[in-house]
Design a protein around this motif. Structure first.
Motif, PDB file in Angstrom:
ATOM      1  N   ASP A 115      11.526   8.711  -3.469  1.00 12.80           N
ATOM      2  CA  ASP A 115      11.175   9.304  -2.110  1.00 12.80           C
ATOM      3  C   ASP A 115      11.669  11.163  -3.418  1.00 12.80           C
ATOM      4  O   ASP A 115      12.268  11.209  -3.312  1.00 12.80           O
ATOM      5  N   ILE A 116      10.240  11.446  -2.324  1.00 17.60           N
ATOM      6  CA  ILE A 116      10.561  13.183  -2.433  1.00 17.60           C
ATOM      7  C   ILE A 116      11.337  13.807  -1.362  1.00 17.60           C
ATOM      8  O   ILE A 116      11.911  15.000  -1.536  1.00 17.60           O
ATOM      9  N   HIS A 117      12.016  12.888  -0.918  1.00 17.65           N
ATOM     10  CA  HIS A 117      12.992  13.641   0.055  1.00 17.65           C
ATOM     11  C   HIS A 117      14.705  12.348  -0.347  1.00 17.65           C
ATOM     12  O   HIS A 117      14.582  11.776   0.435  1.00 17.65           O
ATOM     13  N   PRO A 118      14.867  12.973  -1.499  1.00 22.55           N
ATOM     14  CA  PRO A 118      16.947  12.445  -1.635  1.00 22.55           C
ATOM     15  C   PRO A 118      17.038  12.568  -0.749  1.00 22.55           C
ATOM     16  O   PRO A 118      17.427  13.314   0.103  1.00 22.55           O
ATOM     17  N   LYS A 119      18.100  11.630  -0.511  1.00 20.15           N
ATOM     18  CA  LYS A 119      19.005  11.399   0.538  1.00 20.15           C
ATOM     19  C   LYS A 119      20.555  12.368   0.931  1.00 20.15           C
ATOM     20  O   LYS A 119      21.190  12.696   1.238  1.00 20.15           O
ATOM     21  N   ASN A 120      20.587  12.645  -1.408  1.00 18.07           N
ATOM     22  CA  ASN A 120      22.601  13.254  -1.497  1.00 18.07           C
ATOM     23  C   ASN A 120      21.721  15.169  -1.307  1.00 18.07           C
ATOM     24  O   ASN A 120      21.523  15.458  -2.065  1.00 18.07           O
ATOM     25  N   LYS A 121      22.305  14.945   0.366  1.00 16.09           N
ATOM     26  CA  LYS A 121      22.571  16.554   0.635  1.00 16.09           C
ATOM     27  C   LYS A 121      23.655  17.216  -0.196  1.00 16.09           C
ATOM     28  O   LYS A 121      24.084  18.055  -0.200  1.00 16.09           O
ATOM     29  N   LEU A 122      24.766  16.716  -0.223  1.00 18.34           N
ATOM     30  CA  LEU A 122      26.196  16.652  -0.151  1.00 18.34           C
ATOM     31  C   LEU A 122      26.526  17.523  -2.029  1.00 18.34           C
ATOM     32  O   LEU A 122      26.374  18.424  -1.822  1.00 18.34           O
ATOM     33  N   ASP A 123      26.150  16.814  -2.751  1.00 18.63           N
ATOM     34  CA  ASP A 123      25.729  17.507  -4.020  1.00 18.63           C
ATOM     35  C   ASP A 123      24.900  18.641  -4.168  1.00 18.63           C
ATOM     36  O   ASP A 123      25.236  20.136  -5.172  1.00 18.63           O
ATOM     37  N   VAL A 124      24.030  18.760  -3.430  1.00 18.50           N
ATOM     38  CA  VAL A 124      22.957  19.918  -3.428  1.00 18.50           C
ATOM     39  C   VAL A 124      23.928  21.134  -2.529  1.00 18.50           C
ATOM     40  O   VAL A 124      23.592  22.699  -3.286  1.00 18.50           O
ATOM     41  N   GLY A 125      24.132  20.440  -1.857  1.00 16.33           N
ATOM     42  CA  GLY A 125      25.188  21.688  -1.507  1.00 16.33           C
ATOM     43  C   GLY A 125      26.271  22.356  -1.720  1.00 16.33           C
ATOM     44  O   GLY A 125      26.598  23.982  -1.278  1.00 16.33           O
ATOM     45  N   ARG A 126      26.948  21.507  -2.117  1.00 20.28           N
ATOM     46  CA  ARG A 126      28.015  21.361  -3.283  1.00 20.28           C
ATOM     47  C   ARG A 126      27.585  22.967  -4.619  1.00 20.28           C
ATOM     48  O   ARG A 126      28.255  23.736  -5.024  1.00 20.28           O
ATOM     49  N   ARG A 127      26.411  21.972  -4.658  1.00 26.00           N
ATOM     50  CA  ARG A 127      26.562  23.018  -6.101  1.00 26.00           C
ATOM     51  C   ARG A 127      25.726  24.472  -6.373  1.00 26.00           C
ATOM     52  O   ARG A 127      25.697  25.187  -6.772  1.00 26.00           O
ATOM     53  N   LEU A 128      25.533  24.332  -4.777  1.00 24.11           N
ATOM     54  CA  LEU A 128      24.581  25.763  -4.336  1.00 24.11           C
ATOM     55  C   LEU A 128      25.730  26.723  -4.482  1.00 24.11           C
ATOM     56  O   LEU A 128      25.824  27.651  -4.162  1.00 24.11           O
ATOM     57  N   ALA A 129      27.049  26.431  -3.645  1.00 25.16           N
ATOM     58  CA  ALA A 129      28.323  26.996  -3.301  1.00 25.16           C
ATOM     59  C   ALA A 129      28.812  27.463  -4.238  1.00 25.16           C
ATOM     60  O   ALA A 129      29.415  28.174  -4.664  1.00 25.16           O
ATOM     61  N   ALA A 130      28.632  26.653  -5.139  1.00 29.01           N
ATOM     62  CA  ALA A 130      29.270  26.694  -7.034  1.00 29.01           C
ATOM     63  C   ALA A 130      28.491  28.270  -7.793  1.00 29.01           C
ATOM     64  O   ALA A 130      29.399  28.874  -7.700  1.00 29.01           O
ATOM     65  N   GLU A 131      27.778  28.366  -7.163  1.00 35.77           N
ATOM     66  CA  GLU A 131      26.939  29.209  -7.344  1.00 35.77           C
ATOM     67  C   GLU A 131      26.879  30.382  -6.736  1.00 35.77           C
ATOM     68  O   GLU A 131      26.981  31.608  -6.715  1.00 35.77           O
TER      69      GLU A 131
ATOM     70  N   ILE B 101       0.418  -1.370  -0.078  1.00 32.13           N
ATOM     71  CA  ILE B 101       0.143  -0.013  -0.097  1.00 32.13           C
ATOM     72  C   ILE B 101       1.515   1.242   0.038  1.00 32.13           C
ATOM     73  O   ILE B 101       0.319   2.672  -0.073  1.00 32.13           O
ATOM     74  N   GLY B 102       1.527   0.918  -0.175  1.00 35.78           N
ATOM     75  CA  GLY B 102       2.879   2.565  -0.160  1.00 35.78           C
ATOM     76  C   GLY B 102       2.910   3.134   1.119  1.00 35.78           C
ATOM     77  O   GLY B 102       2.784   2.404   1.490  1.00 35.78           O
ATOM     78  N   SER B 103       3.503   4.130   1.313  1.00 32.52           N
ATOM     79  CA  SER B 103       3.481   4.981   2.526  1.00 32.52           C
ATOM     80  C   SER B 103       2.358   6.030   2.863  1.00 32.52           C
ATOM     81  O   SER B 103       1.476   5.985   2.285  1.00 32.52           O
ATOM     82  N   VAL B 104       2.124   5.773   4.411  1.00 30.45           N
ATOM     83  CA  VAL B 104       0.769   6.305   4.503  1.00 30.45           C
ATOM     84  C   VAL B 104       0.983   7.013   5.673  1.00 30.45           C
ATOM     85  O   VAL B 104       2.320   6.710   6.539  1.00 30.45           O
ATOM     86  N   ASP B 105      -0.016   7.933   5.417  1.00 26.72           N
ATOM     87  CA  ASP B 105       0.777   9.256   6.558  1.00 26.72           C
ATOM     88  C   ASP B 105      -0.426   9.723   7.418  1.00 26.72           C
ATOM     89  O   ASP B 105      -1.656   9.326   7.209  1.00 26.72           O
ATOM     90  N   ASP B 106      -0.227   8.899   8.996  1.00 27.16           N
ATOM     91  CA  ASP B 106       0.413   8.979   9.426  1.00 27.16           C
ATOM     92  C   ASP B 106       0.823   8.032  10.154  1.00 27.16           C
ATOM     93  O   ASP B 106       1.710   6.735   9.838  1.00 27.16           O
ATOM     94  N   LYS B 107      -0.408   6.869   9.763  1.00 28.18           N
ATOM     95  CA  LYS B 107      -0.514   5.655  11.107  1.00 28.18           C
ATOM     96  C   LYS B 107      -1.680   4.932  10.588  1.00 28.18           C
ATOM     97  O   LYS B 107      -2.131   5.660   9.241  1.00 28.18           O
TER      98      LYS B 107
ATOM     99  N   GLY C 208       4.560   5.985  11.034  1.00 32.65           N
ATOM    100  CA  GLY C 208       5.828   7.119  10.061  1.00 32.65           C
ATOM    101  C   GLY C 208       5.643   6.582   8.841  1.00 32.65           C
ATOM    102  O   GLY C 208       4.649   5.642   8.455  1.00 32.65           O
ATOM    103  N   GLY C 209       6.695   7.416   7.522  1.00 32.92           N
ATOM    104  CA  GLY C 209       6.470   7.031   6.690  1.00 32.92           C
ATOM    105  C   GLY C 209       7.133   5.885   6.691  1.00 32.92           C
ATOM    106  O   GLY C 209       7.540   4.514   7.784  1.00 32.92           O
ATOM    107  N   GLY C 210       7.410   5.318   4.844  1.00 35.02           N
ATOM    108  CA  GLY C 210       7.963   4.621   4.839  1.00 35.02           C
ATOM    109  C   GLY C 210       7.454   2.991   4.186  1.00 35.02           C
ATOM    110  O   GLY C 210       5.544   3.011   4.601  1.00 35.02           O
ATOM    111  N   ALA C 211       7.575   2.279   2.918  1.00 37.92           N
ATOM    112  CA  ALA C 211       6.179   1.670   2.441  1.00 37.92           C
ATOM    113  C   ALA C 211       5.817   0.138   3.330  1.00 37.92           C
ATOM    114  O   ALA C 211       6.558   0.030   4.075  1.00 37.92           O
ATOM    115  N   ARG C 212       5.163   0.053   3.358  1.00 41.00           N
ATOM    116  CA  ARG C 212       3.587  -1.291   3.801  1.00 41.00           C
ATOM    117  C   ARG C 212       4.163  -2.337   3.066  1.00 41.00           C
ATOM    118  O   ARG C 212       3.650  -1.973   1.120  1.00 41.00           O
ATOM    119  N   GLU C 213       4.716  -3.421   3.131  1.00 43.98           N
ATOM    120  CA  GLU C 213       4.076  -4.838   2.621  1.00 43.98           C
ATOM    121  C   GLU C 213       3.892  -5.310   3.560  1.00 43.98           C
ATOM    122  O   GLU C 213       4.733  -5.589   4.205  1.00 43.98           O
TER     123      GLU C 213
END
Length: 656
Positions: free
Chosen positions: A510-526, A309-315, A330-335
């Motif tokens: 996932d609407i929340h990609p976990k790779n925030k390192l490259d996001v921060g670096r690309r903002l810093a480059a700008e 049933i995928g992710s459920v907000d909230d229970k 909480g978050g996360g897909a249900r199987e």
């Protein structure tokens, strides 16, 4: 005894008078703060009317008298990076002392959940935290709050970056600050004022909304008080229940809703997956039951079946034919494994009890994540579900951050103004995707609004939406996310702006990609390009990806020319296949195209399009496979050359 009582009263009144007389400052000031270098630094607060206040900092002393309203403000002269210093603010009866104050670069970090996302939850966050000893990187975390009118203070305090405090830092801001400090070698201060799931309109002032023909009516709907909101919210919820089903069930009645033979003939219908606040239950926090009938043909093997049933907000509490098979908060897909023998040939019923404590509610995964499947069974479950309200929580009556425009500007931004800053970084747009066309106006309006309130056109850098399969959107059925990205690209027309493209580092599910390192670096480059002018001294040092420049038609081929190519365009594919391009003729039907890279141009063609008139690149919710880059490693900006009508042009704020 009477004399003693009057003595106590006199002392009490004297204490009150002294408390009111004390000089004080808003919480944007505090020990461990970072003040902006090379700019005039406003310092302000409150005292008794007419009280003399002095501010001493780094060999400067400024003196002012509080106005009739008790407000005072001084402006320190610009200073270079350095510290630590001490700030002393003296009034008639007290002195406020702030220690360990640094001069450096100050950036506001704002937006929704992808900016709010803490370092502890980012990819490799736990390992990063172990070595996060950066005493000259600091964060001021603004506590979440809504307000119908502008506030002058907030809850929050400055913290020094260390393995103990780093877990709560905004991950994007942390990596942005870390990269900037490597480049500039100065202290970095982050003001983290963000709230997941919020619209840009709630971060915009009422004055700005009143200046917009589209948003003026929204601003005029602001109620006078929270009591009015709660009262109208309760009335609205009661009317909603009455309209939908007459009344709420008793506890005994609700217990029967899991059964396969429960009477749901009068229940209403709503498409799932999705947020029920947009599907017929606006502003509702509470308990909602969903039911779906499933027909299984005779002769099917009904062992080892899994319900997804995928992710459920909230229970959720999930039932098959009246039997509970799983529950999760909480978050996360249900199987959930369906016990052998529970399913029968013919009619079966899945019932899901969903509890939502605030914000969005419902089955929130992708359509392909809703299914009943096994070796011999594969039943998709996305689409219409019957639903009924079981309970409405009191939180439904209170305003959330998106209930009205301007609320977060009032509570979480206005108290920061006019604190001296270098600029702002912004990660938001997911919640505005359904109104992407309107975002062409509302996003630039918000940026200009912030700048007007601060009094200068500070740099504003933002993250373009990452790839995410929000609704399988593409050129054929339309894509709200592609249109939102286009609106973000168009905002680059404002001066002093920059954009980090992240289509290649998103996550499909996932609407929340976990790779925030490259996001921060690309903002810093700008930031290095827009603010510090240390990149792009020539065309061979870009801080951003290739961007569409022009389209040329040559017979059955379309030739696309790019700028910001740096040392040259490259294809990130070991076989050399260039992905993400589509082409259409005058019939406006797009076909996947073969694309050939030639220098700084791409030649696009399809056997299905004899006379091309338009090209699109990365025009989909999920565009993670697109693989055109420059040699510096920055991905190309998604684009379209046509101006044909999209699917969000009619959507307006407040409409569901």
């Amino acid at each position: 005894m009477k004399r003693l009582t009057w003595g106590v009263v006199f002392i009490y009144l004297l204490a009150i008078q002294s408390a009111f007389a004390e000089v004080r400052l808003p919480n944007v000031f505090g020990s461990h703060m970072v003040l902006q270098r090379r700019k005039a630094v406003p310092v302000w607060g409150w005292a008794d009317a007419g009280e003399k206040v002095s501010v001493t900092f780094n060999s400067q002393t400024k003196i002012v008298k509080a106005g009739k309203d008790g407000k005072w403000r001084v402006t320190l002269d610009p200073m270079e990076a350095g510290g630590p210093y001490q700030m002393l603010v003296k009034g008639k009866t007290n002195t406020v002392t702030f220690d360990d104050v640094l001069m450096g670069e100050v950036w506001v970090c704002s937006g929704q959940s992808n900016m709010e996302w803490p370092l502890i939850a980012a990819s490799n966050g736990k390992e990063e935290i172990k070595t996060a000893n950066y005493p000259t990187i600091r964060q001021l975390l603004v506590k979440k709050e809504v307000s119908l009118t502008p506030n002058d203070n907030f809850e929050g305090s400055w913290t020094v970056c260390s393995p103990l405090t780093a877990p709560a830092f905004t991950a994007v801001g942390y990596f942005f600050a870390k990269q900037l400090q490597q480049e500039l070698n100065v202290p970095i201060g982050l003001i983290n004022t963000s709230w997941g799931g919020t619209h840009s309109e709630t971060w915009t002032s009422r004055e700005a909304m009143n200046s917009s023909d589209e948003l003026r009516s929204v601003a005029n709907k602001l109620p006078a008080s929270i009591d009015e909101v709660i009262r109208s919210g309760k009335e609205r919820s009661e009317e909603l229940v009455k309209t939908q089903q007459g009344n709420l069930p008793t506890a005994a009645e609700e217990q029967t809703w899991a059964a396969a033979d429960a009477n749901d003939s009068q229940w209403k219908s709503m498409n799932m997956p999705g947020d029920w606040e947009w599907g017929g239950l606006p502003t509702v926090d509470g308990v909602v039951w969903f039911r779906k009938e499933i027909m299984i043909p005779e002769g099917k093997k009904l062992q080892k079946i899994t319900l997804r049933i995928g992710s459920v907000d909230d229970k959720d509490s999930t039932f098959v034919n009246g039997q509970l098979i799983g529950s999760k908060k909480g978050g996360g897909a249900r199987e959930y494994a369906v016990p052998d023998g529970l399913l029968k040939p013919g009619r079966n019923v899945v019932a899901i009890r969903v509890t939502d404590t605030g914000g969005a509610g419902g089955l929130m995964g992708r359509p392909d994540q809703l299914s009943l499947s096994g070796d011999d069974v594969d039943v998709p479950l996305s689409g219409p579900w019957k639903y009924r309200l079981a309970n409405v929580f009191a939180s439904s009556y209170k305003p959330g951050p998106n209930t009205y425009g301007t609320q977060l500007f009032n509570a979480m931004l206005n108290p920061l103004i006019p604190y001296a800053i270098e600029g702002a970084i912004w990660y938001q747009g997911e919640s505005n995707a359904g109104r992407a066309y309107q975002y062409r106006k509302t996003f630039p309006l918000m940026i200009q609004d912030w700048r007007q309130h601060w009094g200068y056109d500070f740099p504003f850098l933002f993250v373009q939406l990452a790839s995410f399969n929000a609704a399988n959107g593409d050129s054929r059925k339309g894509s709200t996310w592609a249109e939102l990205r286009e609106a973000q690209t168009m905002t680059l027309q404002l001066p002093n702006t920059g954009m980090a493209v992240t289509s290649d580092i998103g996550e499909r599910s996932d609407i929340h990609p976990k790779n925030k390192l490259d996001v921060g670096r690309r903002l810093a480059a700008e930031a290095m390009r827009v603010v510090y002018q240390k990149t792009e001294a020539s065309a061979n040092e870009p801080s951003r990806g290739p961007q569409f420049e022009k389209l040329t038609i040559d017979g059955n081929k379309a030739i696309v020319t790019f700028r910001n190519a740096g040392r040259g365009l490259v294809i990130n594919d070991k076989y050399g296949y260039l992905k993400g391009f589509e082409v259409a003729g005058a019939d406006q039907k797009f076909y996947y195209a073969k694309a050939d890279l030639q220098g700084n141009t791409v030649t696009v063609h399809s056997d299905s399009v004899a006379a091309p008139v338009a090209v699109r690149f990365g025009w989909a919710d999920d565009n993670i496979d697109d693989n055109l880059y420059n040699q510096e490693g920055f991905p190309a900006i998604p684009f379209r050359t046509d101006t044909w009508k999209g699917i969000t042009e009619a959507a307006k704020f407040g409409e569901r």
